[in-house]
Design a protein around this motif. Structure first.
Motif, PDB file in Angstrom:
ATOM      1  N   ILE A 144      56.340 -34.268  35.147  1.00 23.46           N
ATOM      2  CA  ILE A 144      56.713 -35.213  36.191  1.00 23.46           C
ATOM      3  C   ILE A 144      56.291 -36.607  35.736  1.00 23.46           C
ATOM      4  CG2 ILE A 144      56.400 -35.888  38.598  1.00 23.46           C
ATOM      5  CD1 ILE A 144      55.943 -32.969  39.283  1.00 23.46           C
ATOM      6  N   ASP A 145      57.283 -37.473  35.484  1.00 21.08           N
ATOM      7  CA  ASP A 145      57.029 -38.793  34.914  1.00 21.08           C
ATOM      8  C   ASP A 145      56.752 -39.853  35.963  1.00 21.08           C
ATOM      9  OD1 ASP A 145      57.505 -37.794  32.317  1.00 21.08           O
ATOM     10  OD2 ASP A 145      59.669 -37.990  32.623  1.00 21.08           O
ATOM     11  N   ASP A 146      57.382 -39.761  37.108  1.00 22.05           N
ATOM     12  CA  ASP A 146      57.171 -40.767  38.142  1.00 22.05           C
ATOM     13  C   ASP A 146      57.630 -40.201  39.479  1.00 22.05           C
ATOM     14  OD1 ASP A 146      56.399 -43.120  39.290  1.00 22.05           O
ATOM     15  OD2 ASP A 146      57.874 -44.387  38.259  1.00 22.05           O
ATOM     16  N   VAL A 147      57.064 -40.754  40.560  1.00 22.80           N
ATOM     17  CA  VAL A 147      57.383 -40.265  41.902  1.00 22.80           C
ATOM     18  C   VAL A 147      57.546 -41.454  42.838  1.00 22.80           C
ATOM     19  CG1 VAL A 147      56.544 -38.955  43.898  1.00 22.80           C
ATOM     20  CG2 VAL A 147      56.131 -38.093  41.586  1.00 22.80           C
ATOM     21  N   LYS A 148      58.613 -41.424  43.644  1.00 18.72           N
ATOM     22  CA  LYS A 148      58.800 -42.422  44.698  1.00 18.72           C
ATOM     23  C   LYS A 148      58.626 -41.739  46.049  1.00 18.72           C
ATOM     24  CE  LYS A 148      62.123 -45.300  42.142  1.00 18.72           C
ATOM     25  NZ  LYS A 148      63.527 -45.800  42.100  1.00 18.72           N
ATOM     26  N   GLN A 149      57.841 -42.360  46.931  1.00 13.38           N
ATOM     27  CA  GLN A 149      57.564 -41.779  48.236  1.00 13.38           C
ATOM     28  C   GLN A 149      58.147 -42.611  49.361  1.00 13.38           C
ATOM     29  OE1 GLN A 149      53.257 -41.094  48.354  1.00 13.38           O
ATOM     30  NE2 GLN A 149      53.667 -38.925  47.979  1.00 13.38           N
ATOM     31  N   LYS A 150      58.470 -41.942  50.454  1.00 14.97           N
ATOM     32  CA  LYS A 150      58.896 -42.593  51.690  1.00 14.97           C
ATOM     33  C   LYS A 150      58.275 -41.851  52.858  1.00 14.97           C
ATOM     34  CE  LYS A 150      63.391 -44.526  50.335  1.00 14.97           C
ATOM     35  NZ  LYS A 150      64.854 -44.544  50.636  1.00 14.97           N
ATOM     36  N   THR A 151      58.343 -42.459  54.036  1.00 13.52           N
ATOM     37  CA  THR A 151      57.842 -41.778  55.231  1.00 13.52           C
ATOM     38  C   THR A 151      58.765 -40.614  55.563  1.00 13.52           C
ATOM     39  OG1 THR A 151      56.924 -43.833  56.090  1.00 13.52           O
ATOM     40  CG2 THR A 151      57.245 -42.039  57.667  1.00 13.52           C
ATOM     41  N   GLY A 152      58.159 -39.447  55.761  1.00 14.70           N
ATOM     42  CA  GLY A 152      58.930 -38.258  56.078  1.00 14.70           C
ATOM     43  C   GLY A 152      58.663 -37.783  57.486  1.00 14.70           C
ATOM     44  N   TYR A 153      59.688 -37.255  58.132  1.00 20.75           N
ATOM     45  CA  TYR A 153      59.581 -36.783  59.512  1.00 20.75           C
ATOM     46  C   TYR A 153      59.928 -35.300  59.549  1.00 20.75           C
ATOM     47  CZ  TYR A 153      59.853 -41.804  60.276  1.00 20.75           C
ATOM     48  OH  TYR A 153      59.626 -43.162  60.222  1.00 20.75           O
ATOM     49  N   GLN A 154      58.987 -34.510  60.073  1.00 15.25           N
ATOM     50  CA  GLN A 154      59.237 -33.076  60.223  1.00 15.25           C
ATOM     51  C   GLN A 154      59.757 -32.837  61.636  1.00 15.25           C
ATOM     52  OE1 GLN A 154      55.917 -30.198  60.562  1.00 15.25           O
ATOM     53  NE2 GLN A 154      56.708 -29.330  58.654  1.00 15.25           N
ATOM     54  N   LEU A 155      60.859 -32.120  61.742  1.00 15.11           N
ATOM     55  CA  LEU A 155      61.506 -31.902  63.032  1.00 15.11           C
ATOM     56  C   LEU A 155      61.348 -30.454  63.469  1.00 15.11           C
ATOM     57  CD1 LEU A 155      64.874 -33.768  62.298  1.00 15.11           C
ATOM     58  CD2 LEU A 155      62.732 -34.738  63.146  1.00 15.11           C
ATOM     59  N   ALA A 156      60.729 -30.267  64.621  1.00 15.70           N
ATOM     60  CA  ALA A 156      60.650 -28.929  65.224  1.00 15.70           C
ATOM     61  C   ALA A 156      61.776 -28.824  66.249  1.00 15.70           C
ATOM     62  CB  ALA A 156      59.301 -28.719  65.875  1.00 15.70           C
ATOM     63  N   ARG A 157      62.562 -27.782  66.157  1.00 15.57           N
ATOM     64  CA  ARG A 157      63.724 -27.670  67.040  1.00 15.57           C
ATOM     65  C   ARG A 157      63.712 -26.356  67.808  1.00 15.57           C
ATOM     66  NH1 ARG A 157      68.729 -30.373  63.919  1.00 15.57           N
ATOM     67  NH2 ARG A 157      67.615 -31.493  62.301  1.00 15.57           N
ATOM     68  N   ILE A 158      63.912 -26.473  69.097  1.00  9.38           N
ATOM     69  CA  ILE A 158      64.198 -25.284  69.902  1.00  9.38           C
ATOM     70  C   ILE A 158      65.705 -25.267  70.087  1.00  9.38           C
ATOM     71  CG2 ILE A 158      63.939 -24.163  72.138  1.00  9.38           C
ATOM     72  CD1 ILE A 158      61.205 -25.376  72.353  1.00  9.38           C
ATOM     73  N   GLN A 159      66.349 -24.308  69.462  1.00 11.63           N
ATOM     74  CA  GLN A 159      67.810 -24.224  69.490  1.00 11.63           C
ATOM     75  C   GLN A 159      68.237 -22.943  70.199  1.00 11.63           C
ATOM     76  OE1 GLN A 159      69.780 -25.528  65.698  1.00 11.63           O
ATOM     77  NE2 GLN A 159      67.720 -25.346  64.865  1.00 11.63           N
ATOM     78  N   LYS A 160      69.200 -23.098  71.098  1.00 10.65           N
ATOM     79  CA  LYS A 160      69.709 -21.931  71.815  1.00 10.65           C
ATOM     80  C   LYS A 160      71.225 -22.024  71.923  1.00 10.65           C
ATOM     81  CE  LYS A 160      65.598 -20.675  74.420  1.00 10.65           C
ATOM     82  NZ  LYS A 160      65.411 -19.379  73.710  1.00 10.65           N
ATOM     83  N   GLN A 161      71.857 -20.887  71.746  1.00 13.02           N
ATOM     84  CA  GLN A 161      73.318 -20.796  71.780  1.00 13.02           C
ATOM     85  C   GLN A 161      73.757 -20.319  73.156  1.00 13.02           C
ATOM     86  OE1 GLN A 161      75.014 -21.433  68.795  1.00 13.02           O
ATOM     87  NE2 GLN A 161      77.014 -21.348  69.762  1.00 13.02           N
ATOM     88  N   LEU A 162      74.683 -21.083  73.757  1.00  9.41           N
ATOM     89  CA  LEU A 162      75.229 -20.673  75.050  1.00  9.41           C
ATOM     90  C   LEU A 162      76.163 -19.484  74.840  1.00  9.41           C
ATOM     91  CD1 LEU A 162      75.820 -21.064  78.069  1.00  9.41           C
ATOM     92  CD2 LEU A 162      77.546 -22.763  77.423  1.00  9.41           C
ATOM     93  N   MET A 163      75.841 -18.383  75.468  1.00 11.18           N
ATOM     94  CA  MET A 163      76.637 -17.163  75.329  1.00 11.18           C
ATOM     95  C   MET A 163      77.033 -16.647  76.710  1.00 11.18           C
ATOM     96  SD  MET A 163      76.734 -16.586  72.039  1.00 11.18           S
ATOM     97  CE  MET A 163      77.142 -14.847  71.871  1.00 11.18           C
ATOM     98  N   PRO A 164      78.173 -15.984  76.804  1.00  9.30           N
ATOM     99  CA  PRO A 164      78.531 -15.381  78.097  1.00  9.30           C
ATOM    100  C   PRO A 164      77.561 -14.262  78.461  1.00  9.30           C
ATOM    101  CG  PRO A 164      80.072 -14.697  76.376  1.00  9.30           C
ATOM    102  CD  PRO A 164      79.197 -15.752  75.782  1.00  9.30           C
ATOM    103  N   SER A 165      77.215 -14.191  79.710  1.00  5.70           N
ATOM    104  CA  SER A 165      76.302 -13.152  80.170  1.00  5.70           C
ATOM    105  C   SER A 165      77.006 -11.801  80.198  1.00  5.70           C
ATOM    106  CB  SER A 165      75.814 -13.492  81.582  1.00  5.70           C
ATOM    107  OG  SER A 165      76.916 -13.505  82.481  1.00  5.70           O
ATOM    108  N   GLU A 166      76.229 -10.745  80.399  1.00  5.57           N
ATOM    109  CA  GLU A 166      76.825  -9.408  80.488  1.00  5.57           C
ATOM    110  C   GLU A 166      77.815  -9.341  81.645  1.00  5.57           C
ATOM    111  OE1 GLU A 166      74.095  -6.183  80.549  1.00  5.57           O
ATOM    112  OE2 GLU A 166      72.961  -6.878  78.798  1.00  5.57           O
TER     113      GLU A 166
END
Length: 728
Positions: free
Chosen positions: A463-485
């Motif tokens: 590894i010859d060189d590294v460039k850094q930036k501010t990083g954002y970690q995203l936590a997601r609660i994802q839910k799929q709308l589905m037809p009920s029984e």
């Protein structure tokens, strides 16, 4: 018997189970239904050359592995397999007659070009293939594939699926034909005149539809039938069905949506949930207050936690505007945005963590390939390559200054070797890059040196060189709308009700009943057994099942069948009519040929009404219309303001002398009478004869590429028994 029933309902079980899709797809039904007439192994023929099931299976399996057909319907792949076999038979016959053969040299020429992106050395700077190297590369790739190397197996399968012999002979045949179609001097001059001659015209226009309506001109079924017989080469008698179908998609109800919205909004506050079965009460903190976001997402989201960090630039490239704007306005740790709904996916997004992250890395490597490693031609075994790489790693760790020298002299990456092994700058989410290499360089500090195996071989990476930036970690609660029984049951009940109520009734009754039940209703005419798609239900992948039922010999007009989609939707199909290969499907063809017949009848009626009149004003008065003008018309620019492109008018304007009135011209949108008022003379000498000649040659070549093989197929003696074998 239960298993056979499942297989007959879902032929894909055999595709997944034994890898012989078309054997079940084509032969299973034929034998189980008693189709023992003729050769059961033969699906058809072209010019007397049979097409058997084995060849069909091979073509189908080859296409099914093509990434371009990923997600395609079973019918689409089947039809493409059939078309490919027809082309192969034509090419084989024609090239054999011409004495063209597929040579080893052609094979390795094509292999070199096919794999040049993996190994650039296969093609030199003069665009010539190194036959010896291509032969060696292909042999090593095949050996590695047969030895179980997954990457080698993938690329070798791609080569086999490419069907090199067919493509080589096809290319050579088309090139020979195209090369023999040379423009004459007269053609070049005429083409130049077509471009240069401009005409100003006076014209009369009568709209087809308006005239037909005003004069009671219609097209009867008998006229359609006569037209089909007259042009029987263009309109062939083929087995077909007319089908109506009602689609009840698996969609959530309003009540489902309200309950769904409440459930995801609940994560914005703390909750107390009691399990009715166990009686256990559980306290859930709000998403904002959660301490371990990874565990929170893992427990309550339908998608896994994403540990990656994203820079602001990457967030700015999010395609969904709602998500992008919500995030960019709240880039503080702990902030929660949403819920944001995109189609049926709803999500809450939390800025879980903020920290400096590696954005891009400059690195160098020494690559040691092995037999079968991607893009290489090394003679080393995997073990030998590993031992050599370990030895080199020890050397560069003991004396880092040796790295550049070794990278330039022993690395199998000849491109990087020219720059002391440098790979250059690579971003953290670089596409089409080795995941193993990328993972190492983005998770280690500047100056690190280590050994990393990948599909390309063994890398000693620095590894010859590294460039850094501010990083954002995203936590997601994802839910799929589905037809009920309850909703699913209601969809089933609605479709069943339509199917039952429509028994013994007309197609019109079925359509009305289905629409009253809220279904999406379609009626299609002239469907073939291997129709690639059924409009309105393309995503259900039920084309083959529905058409297999419709073409079955036991399915009579008026029959009704219900089909369930993979997501629980329902399709109810009604067979309006069925036609064998011995009769025309007038209803299906009428939509296609009716305009042609109507245009002919209107043009004839107008010409008879005009009679021998040769004055535009007199003709306009007879037809109760007026004379219009258009300027600067030429053969390649036949656009009339307010009407559109009228090529026949442009051609007539080119051919008519100034002042002469035309007879009735059958145009695209109506009938025309024209009179050129002014015309420019063609130039005596062509400005650029060579350019004109090349332009015509390019047009001819394109036409040959597009139409040569289809023309041979259209002119052939073709017998397609596929629908027959499935239907009987």
């Amino acid at each position: 018997m239960a298993l056979l029933g499942k297989i007959r309902k879902n032929p894909w079980l055999l595709i997944l189970g034994i890898g012989l899709p078309l054997f079940a797809f084509l032969v299973g039904d034929a034998f189980s239904q008693g189709n023992v007439f003729g050769n059961p192994n033969e699906l058809g023929s072209i010019n007397g050359k049979p097409i058997n099931i084995q060849d069909y299976n091979l073509a189908y399996n080859r296409l099914a592995k093509d990434p371009r057909l990923e997600g395609a319907s079973q019918n689409l792949v089947s039809q493409q397999a059939w078309n490919q076999l027809l082309q192969e038979r034509i090419i084989s016959s024609e090239t054999k007659e011409l004495g063209l053969n597929f040579t080893d040299n052609q094979y390795y020429q094509m292999a070199g070009r096919f794999f040049s992106s993996l190994n650039p050395d296969l093609v030199n700077q003069n665009n010539q293939v190194n036959i010896g190297l291509a032969k060696q590369f292909l042999a090593q790739l095949q050996a590695a594939a047969q030895g179980g190397n997954p990457q080698a197996n993938y690329f070798f399968e791609q080569w086999q699926n490419f069907n090199p012999q067919f493509n080589a002979l096809r290319s050579e045949f088309i090139s020979l034909v195209a090369g023999g179609i040379l423009p004459t001097n007269s053609e070049v001059k005429f083409n130049s005149d077509l471009k240069s001659v401009q005409s100003d015209i006076n014209y009369i226009f009568v709209d087809y539809t308006d005239y037909a309506k005003a004069n009671g001109i219609t097209v009867s079924d008998d006229e359609v039938k006569s037209y089909l017989k007259k042009y029987k080469k263009q309109f062939k008698k083929e087995p077909s069905v007319n089908l109506s179908y009602a689609y009840f998609p698996a969609q959530a109800s309003d009540a489902d949506r309200q309950k769904f919205n409440s459930s995801i909004n609940a994560f914005l506050s703390s909750q107390v949930i009691k399990d009715e079965e166990t009686g256990i009460t559980d306290s859930i903190p709000s998403f904002t207050a959660s301490i371990n976001d990874s565990a929170y997402v893992s427990r309550y989201s339908e998608a896994p936690f994403d540990p990656n960090y994203y820079t602001k630039t990457q967030l700015e490239n999010i395609p969904n505007e709602a998500i992008k704007s919500a995030l960019l306005s709240n880039l503080e740790k702990g902030k929660v945005v949403g819920p944001i709904q995109v189609e049926n996916l709803s999500q809450l997004i939390k800025i879980s963590d903020v920290k400096p992250v590696t954005d891009s890395v400059k690195s160098s490597h020494i690559l040691i390939g092995f037999q079968g490693s991607q893009g290489g031609n090394s003679s080393l075994t995997n073990e030998q390559a590993k031992a050599k790489a370990d030895s080199l790693l020890s050397v560069v760790k003991e004396n880092p200054a040796k790295f550049n020298e070794l990278a330039s002299s022993v690395s199998d990456d000849q491109v990087a070797a020219k720059d002391n092994g440098s790979v250059g700058w690579v971003s953290r989410f670089q596409q089409n890059f080795s995941p193993a290499y990328l993972n190492y360089i983005t998770n280690n500090p500047k100056g690190s040196i280590d050994l990393v195996p990948s599909e390309f071989g063994y890398h000693i990476i620095r590894i010859d060189d590294v460039k850094q930036k501010t990083g954002y970690q995203l936590a997601r609660i994802q839910k799929q709308l589905m037809p009920s029984e309850e909703t699913q049951q209601n969809i089933f009940n609605q479709s069943s009700k339509v199917a039952v109520e429509s028994q013994g009734k007309s197609a019109n009754d079925f359509v009305n009943s289905a629409r009253s039940a809220g279904a999406e209703v379609s009626t299609e005419y002239g469907l073939s057994r291997f129709q690639p798609q059924l409009p309105g239900i393309e995503n259900t992948k039920k084309e083959s099942d529905i058409l297999s039922w419709a073409f079955n010999k036991d399915t009579k007009p008026g029959s009704i069948q219900r089909f369930e989609t993979n997501d629980g939707g329902q399709i109810v199909a009604y067979l309006n009519d069925k036609f064998s290969g011995d009769e025309y499907n007038i209803t299906a063809y009428k939509e296609i040929v009716e305009p042609f017949i109507l245009h002919e009848k209107v043009t004839k009626s107008i010409q008879e009404k005009v009679g021998s009149r040769k004055d535009l004003n007199s003709i306009a008065k007879t037809l109760n219309t007026k004379v219009e003008t258009a300027n600067g018309l030429n053969y390649f620019n036949g656009n009339l303001p307010g009407i559109g492109v009228e090529q026949n008018v442009a051609a007539a304007a080119f051919g008519l002398p100034k002042g002469k009135v035309s007879s009735a011209i059958k145009g695209n949108n109506g009938v025309f009478f024209i009179q050129p008022s002014n015309k420019t003379a063609p130039p005596e000498k062509i400005m650029n004869e060579e350019m004109e000649r090349n332009s015509i040659q390019a047009q001819n070549s394109t036409l040959v590429q597009q139409q040569l093989i289809p023309s041979f197929i259209d002119a052939s003696d073709l017998k397609d028994k596929r629908a027959e074998k499935l239907a009987n």
